[in-house]
Design an enzyme around this catalytic site. Structure first.
Site, PDB file in Angstrom:
ATOM      1  N   TYR A   1       0.847  -1.087  -0.158  1.00 28.50           N
ATOM      2  CA  TYR A   1      -0.121  -0.074   0.084  1.00 28.50           C
ATOM      3  C   TYR A   1       1.073   1.156   0.184  1.00 28.50           C
ATOM      4  O   TYR A   1       0.695   2.274  -0.822  1.00 28.50           O
ATOM      5  CB  TYR A   1      -0.994   0.020   1.172  1.00 28.50           C
ATOM      6  CG  TYR A   1      -2.035   1.302   1.433  1.00 28.50           C
ATOM      7  CD1 TYR A   1      -2.978   1.507   0.405  1.00 28.50           C
ATOM      8  CD2 TYR A   1      -1.672   2.187   2.436  1.00 28.50           C
ATOM      9  CE1 TYR A   1      -3.531   2.609   0.553  1.00 28.50           C
ATOM     10  CE2 TYR A   1      -2.485   3.517   2.410  1.00 28.50           C
ATOM     11  CZ  TYR A   1      -3.659   3.411   1.343  1.00 28.50           C
ATOM     12  OH  TYR A   1      -4.338   4.548   1.560  1.00 28.50           O
TER      13      TYR A   1
ATOM     14  N   LYS B   1       1.058   4.416  -2.633  1.00 27.20           N
ATOM     15  CA  LYS B   1       0.726   5.830  -2.429  1.00 27.20           C
ATOM     16  C   LYS B   1       2.068   6.605  -2.727  1.00 27.20           C
ATOM     17  O   LYS B   1       1.833   7.724  -3.159  1.00 27.20           O
ATOM     18  CB  LYS B   1       0.274   5.942  -1.213  1.00 27.20           C
ATOM     19  CG  LYS B   1      -1.112   5.190  -1.080  1.00 27.20           C
ATOM     20  CD  LYS B   1      -2.158   6.074  -1.449  1.00 27.20           C
ATOM     21  CE  LYS B   1      -3.215   5.587  -2.390  1.00 27.20           C
ATOM     22  NZ  LYS B   1      -4.023   6.604  -2.829  1.00 27.20           N
TER      23      LYS B   1
ATOM     24  N   THR C   1     -13.709   5.965   6.559  1.00 29.31           N
ATOM     25  CA  THR C   1     -14.467   5.798   5.281  1.00 29.31           C
ATOM     26  C   THR C   1     -14.513   4.065   5.268  1.00 29.31           C
ATOM     27  O   THR C   1     -14.265   3.659   6.244  1.00 29.31           O
ATOM     28  CB  THR C   1     -13.427   6.136   4.033  1.00 29.31           C
ATOM     29  OG1 THR C   1     -12.262   5.352   4.285  1.00 29.31           O
ATOM     30  CG2 THR C   1     -13.148   7.674   4.381  1.00 29.31           C
TER      31      THR C   1
HETATM   32  N1  LIG Z   1      -9.408   6.699   4.879  1.00 29.02           N
HETATM   33  C1  LIG Z   1      -8.102   7.255   5.062  1.00 29.02           C
HETATM   34  O1  LIG Z   1      -7.834   7.456   6.231  1.00 29.02           O
HETATM   35  C2  LIG Z   1      -7.157   7.473   3.912  1.00 29.02           C
HETATM   36  C3  LIG Z   1      -5.775   7.727   4.472  1.00 29.02           C
HETATM   37  C4  LIG Z   1      -4.876   8.112   3.466  1.00 29.02           C
HETATM   38  C5  LIG Z   1      -4.997   8.163   2.342  1.00 29.02           C
HETATM   39  N2  LIG Z   1      -6.591   8.010   1.554  1.00 29.02           N
HETATM   40  C6  LIG Z   1      -6.813   7.792   0.363  1.00 29.02           C
HETATM   41  O2  LIG Z   1      -7.864   8.408   0.039  1.00 29.02           O
HETATM   42  C7  LIG Z   1      -8.555   7.905  -1.124  1.00 29.02           C
HETATM   43  C8  LIG Z   1      -9.975   7.500  -0.938  1.00 29.02           C
HETATM   44  O3  LIG Z   1     -10.095   6.419  -0.001  1.00 29.02           O
HETATM   45  P1  LIG Z   1     -11.328   6.334   1.003  1.00 29.02           P
HETATM   46  O4  LIG Z   1     -10.752   6.205   2.350  1.00 29.02           O
HETATM   47  O5  LIG Z   1     -12.365   7.187   0.786  1.00 29.02           O
HETATM   48  O6  LIG Z   1     -11.772   4.764   0.679  1.00 29.02           O
HETATM   49  P2  LIG Z   1     -13.161   4.019   0.305  1.00 29.02           P
HETATM   50  O7  LIG Z   1     -14.213   4.752   1.062  1.00 29.02           O
HETATM   51  O8  LIG Z   1     -12.803   2.729   0.418  1.00 29.02           O
HETATM   52  O9  LIG Z   1     -13.395   4.434  -1.198  1.00 29.02           O
HETATM   53  C9  LIG Z   1     -12.751   3.903  -2.193  1.00 29.02           C
HETATM   54  C10 LIG Z   1     -13.191   4.060  -3.379  1.00 29.02           C
HETATM   55  O10 LIG Z   1     -12.502   3.573  -4.687  1.00 29.02           O
HETATM   56  C11 LIG Z   1     -13.279   2.548  -5.452  1.00 29.02           C
HETATM   57  N3  LIG Z   1     -12.516   1.589  -5.991  1.00 29.02           N
HETATM   58  C12 LIG Z   1     -11.855   0.601  -5.353  1.00 29.02           C
HETATM   59  N4  LIG Z   1     -11.313  -0.311  -5.988  1.00 29.02           N
HETATM   60  C13 LIG Z   1     -11.636   0.194  -7.512  1.00 29.02           C
HETATM   61  C14 LIG Z   1     -11.146  -0.481  -8.792  1.00 29.02           C
HETATM   62  N5  LIG Z   1     -10.603  -1.296  -8.915  1.00 29.02           N
HETATM   63  N6  LIG Z   1     -11.802   0.461  -9.694  1.00 29.02           N
HETATM   64  C15 LIG Z   1     -12.811   1.694  -9.587  1.00 29.02           C
HETATM   65  N7  LIG Z   1     -12.654   1.997  -8.523  1.00 29.02           N
HETATM   66  C16 LIG Z   1     -12.169   1.139  -7.309  1.00 29.02           C
HETATM   67  C17 LIG Z   1     -14.448   2.218  -4.582  1.00 29.02           C
HETATM   68  O11 LIG Z   1     -15.566   1.858  -5.336  1.00 29.02           O
HETATM   69  P3  LIG Z   1     -16.253   0.748  -5.812  1.00 29.02           P
HETATM   70  O12 LIG Z   1     -15.985  -0.454  -4.635  1.00 29.02           O
HETATM   71  O13 LIG Z   1     -17.704   1.188  -5.916  1.00 29.02           O
HETATM   72  O14 LIG Z   1     -15.881   0.337  -6.929  1.00 29.02           O
HETATM   73  C18 LIG Z   1     -14.639   3.355  -3.749  1.00 29.02           C
HETATM   74  O15 LIG Z   1     -15.378   4.357  -4.156  1.00 29.02           O
HETATM   75  C19 LIG Z   1      -7.794   6.879  -1.304  1.00 29.02           C
HETATM   76  O16 LIG Z   1      -6.770   7.084  -2.422  1.00 29.02           O
HETATM   77  C20 LIG Z   1      -6.850   6.230  -0.279  1.00 29.02           C
HETATM   78  O17 LIG Z   1      -5.624   5.552  -0.566  1.00 29.02           O
HETATM   79  C21 LIG Z   1      -7.220   7.430   2.643  1.00 29.02           C
END
Ligand SMILES: NC(=O)c1ccc[n+]([C@@H]2O[C@H](COP(=O)([O-])OP(=O)(O)OC[C@H]3O[C@@H](n4cnc5c(N)ncnc54)[C@H](OP(=O)(O)O)[C@@H]3O)[C@@H](O)[C@H]2O)c1
Length: 352
Positions: free
Chosen positions: A219, A223, A256
Site C-alpha cells: 500500500y 501511494k 471511510t
Molecule cells: N481513509 C483514510 O484514512 C485515508 C488515508 C490516507 C489516504 N487515503 C486515500 O484516500 C482515497 C479515498 O479512499 P477512501 O478512504 O475514501 O476509501 P473508500 O471509502 O474505500 O473508497 C474507495 C473508492 O475506490 C473505489 N474503488 C476501489 N477499487 C476500485 C477499482 N478497482 N476500480 C475503480 N474504483 C475502485 C471504490 O468504489 P467501488 O467499490 O464502488 O468500485 C470506492 O468508491 C484513497 O486514494 C486512499 O488511499 C485514505
C-alpha cells in the site's frame, strides 16, 4: 520580491525582510522538493467548501466517488455547480451515491461511469467513452484505492492489486485523458496519496511484490508511486507544455470504507484503528485538501496538500511533508518509464 528587499531599507522593513527571508527559505525548500518553478504558499488553514469558487460549467471526473472521500468530492463539486462524473466498479453503488448526492443537492449534475482500475482495458474503454461524450475535462481526481488486502492479489493485467488499482490504473487513465484535459483552459489533475508514504519505498527489483508480499508495504509503495507520479506529471507538463496543474493531496486519517474493505475491522490493524476512530476526520473533512487542490485559485502546481495537525493525521489544511523518496526526480522518471513499459501506455503530446 527580491528587488523590494534590496531597495526598502527601513528598520521595520529589515525585520520584515528577516521573516520574509525565513518564509522564503521554507517555501523554496518545498519547491525544490517538487521541482516546480513556483514557490509554494500554504492555503488558508480553515479553508472550506464555502471558500470554493463557483464551478459552474466545469467538468470533473472523480474515481472512486461511490464512498468515502471521493463521494464527498463529488457532492461538494456538484454543490458548487460542476458537472461531475463518478467512476467506480459497481453501478449499484454508483446509483446509490447519486441518489444520496441528489438528496442534499437536488440540482446536482452528476452521473456514473463503470470502470475497474485494476483492468487496463476497462480504464481505456472509460477514457474512450469520455473522449467521445465530453467536450473537455477540467479536473481529474485520481482518488480510488484499496488498502492492504491480506492476501496478494493480481489485476487483470497481472500486476499486484494495490499497485494496479491505486497507481497504474490512474497512470493509464491520466495518459488516456490527456487530450481531453488539454481542451480545458485550466485543467487540473489531483492525485491522492497518504501519510503511509513516509514508510514507503519503491522496490524496482520487485515492484509487483511477487517475491514477498507485505500488505502495508505494498500500500505504502502504491501511494508513494502516486505522489511521485503527481510531481513527475507536473514536471512533464511544464516541459511538454501540456498546461496541466498537477497537485497531490492526502486526507490525513478519515473514517471511510477503506479499512473495512481492506484488512478488515477485525484485523489487528482494524482493531487499533477502530479504537481511535472518534478522533479521525470525517470523510467530508478528509476531502478538503483534494477540494482545495481541485478548485482553489491559489492551489499551486506541484504542491502536496493535507492536514497539518498530529503528524498530519488531522487538523487544519496546509502543505504536507514530502518524504525524501518523493523528492527524487531521477527515481520518479525511472518509475514513469517502467510504468509506461508495464502498461504499454505512453503520454502523448498529441491533442487528438
Ligand atoms: N481513509 C483514510 O484514512 C485515508 C488515508 C490516507 C489516504 N487515503 C486515500 O484516500 C482515497 C479515498 O479512499 P477512501 O478512504 O475514501 O476509501 P473508500 O471509502 O474505500 O473508497 C474507495 C473508492 O475506490 C473505489 N474503488 C476501489 N477499487 C476500485 C477499482 N478497482 N476500480 C475503480 N474504483 C475502485 C471504490 O468504489 P467501488 O467499490 O464502488 O468500485 C470506492 O468508491 C484513497 O486514494 C486512499 O488511499 C485514505
Amino acid at each position: 520580491m527580491i528587488d523590494r528587499l534590496r531597495t526598502d531599507d527601513t528598520p521595520d522593513a529589515r525585520s520584515g525582510w528577516r521573516s520574509r527571508l525565513a518564509a522564503l527559505g521554507v517555501l523554496l525548500s518545498c519547491t525544490a522538493a517538487m521541482g516546480s518553478a513556483l514557490a509554494q504558499s500554504p492555503p488558508k488553514p480553515d479553508w472550506g467548501p464555502a471558500d470554493m469558487p463557483p464551478q459552474d460549467g466545469r467538468i470533473f471526473l472523480v474515481t472512486g466517488g461511490t464512498s468515502g472521500m471521493g463521494y464527498e468530492d463529488a457532492k461538494a463539486l456538484a454543490a458548487a455547480g460542476a458537472r461531475v462524473v463518478i467512476a467506480a466498479r459497481n453501478p449499484q453503488r454508483g446509483e446509490e451515491a447519486i441518489e444520496r448526492i441528489r438528496r442534499d443537492v437536488p440540482a446536482a449534475q452528476v452521473r456514473f461511469e463503470a470502470v475497474d482500475l485494476a483492468d487496463l482495458s476497462s480504464v481505456r474503454a472509460l477514457a474512450q467513452r469520455l473522449r467521445t461524450a465530453l467536450p473537455r475535462l477540467d479536473g481529474l481526481i485520481n482518488n480510488a484505492a484499496i488498502m492492504a488486502p491480506p492476501e496478494r492479489g493480481t489485476s487483470a493485467d497481472g500486476l499486484e492489486m494495490q499497485f494496479a488499482t491505486n497507481y497504474a490504473g490512474h497512470f493509464v487513465l491520466t495518459a488516456e485523458l490527456l487530450p481531453l484535459l488539454r481542451k480545458s483552459d485550466a485543467p487540473r489533475v489531483v492525485t491522492l496519496s497518504s501519510i503511509a508514504v513516509h514508510r514507503g519505498s519503491i522496490d524496482f527489483d520487485d515492484l509487483q511484490s511477487a517475491r514477498a508480499y507485505d500488505p502495508y508495504g505494498a500500500y505504502a509503495q502504491s501511494k508513494l508511486a502516486c505522489l511521485m507520479f503527481a510531481f513527475e506529471l507536473q514536471r512533464r507538463s511544464e516541459t511538454e507544455g501540456w498546461g496541466i496543474r498537477s497537485i497531490a493531496a492526502h486526507p490525513g486519517v478519515a473514517v471511510t470504507e477503506l479499512i473495512e474493505r481492506g484488512p478488515g475491522v477485525d484485523s489487528e490493524f482494524g482493531r487499533n484503528w477502530s479504537r481511535d476512530r472518534d478522533s479521525y476526520h470525517s470523510a467530508a473533512q478528509g476531502a478538503l485538501p483534494t477540494l482545495y487542490a481541485a478548485t482553489a485559485p491559489d492551489a499551486q502546481a506541484g504542491a502536496y496538500y493535507g492536514p497539518t495537525g498530529e503528524n498530519e493525521r488531522r487538523g487544519p489544511l496546509g502543505l504536507a511533508a514530502v518524504p525524501p523518496a518523493a523528492r527524487d526526480a531521477e527515481a520518479a522518471a525511472r518509475l514513469w518509464t517502467v510504468t509506461e513499459e508495464i502498461t504499454g501506455t505512453r503520454f502523448s503530446s498529441r491533442v487528438h
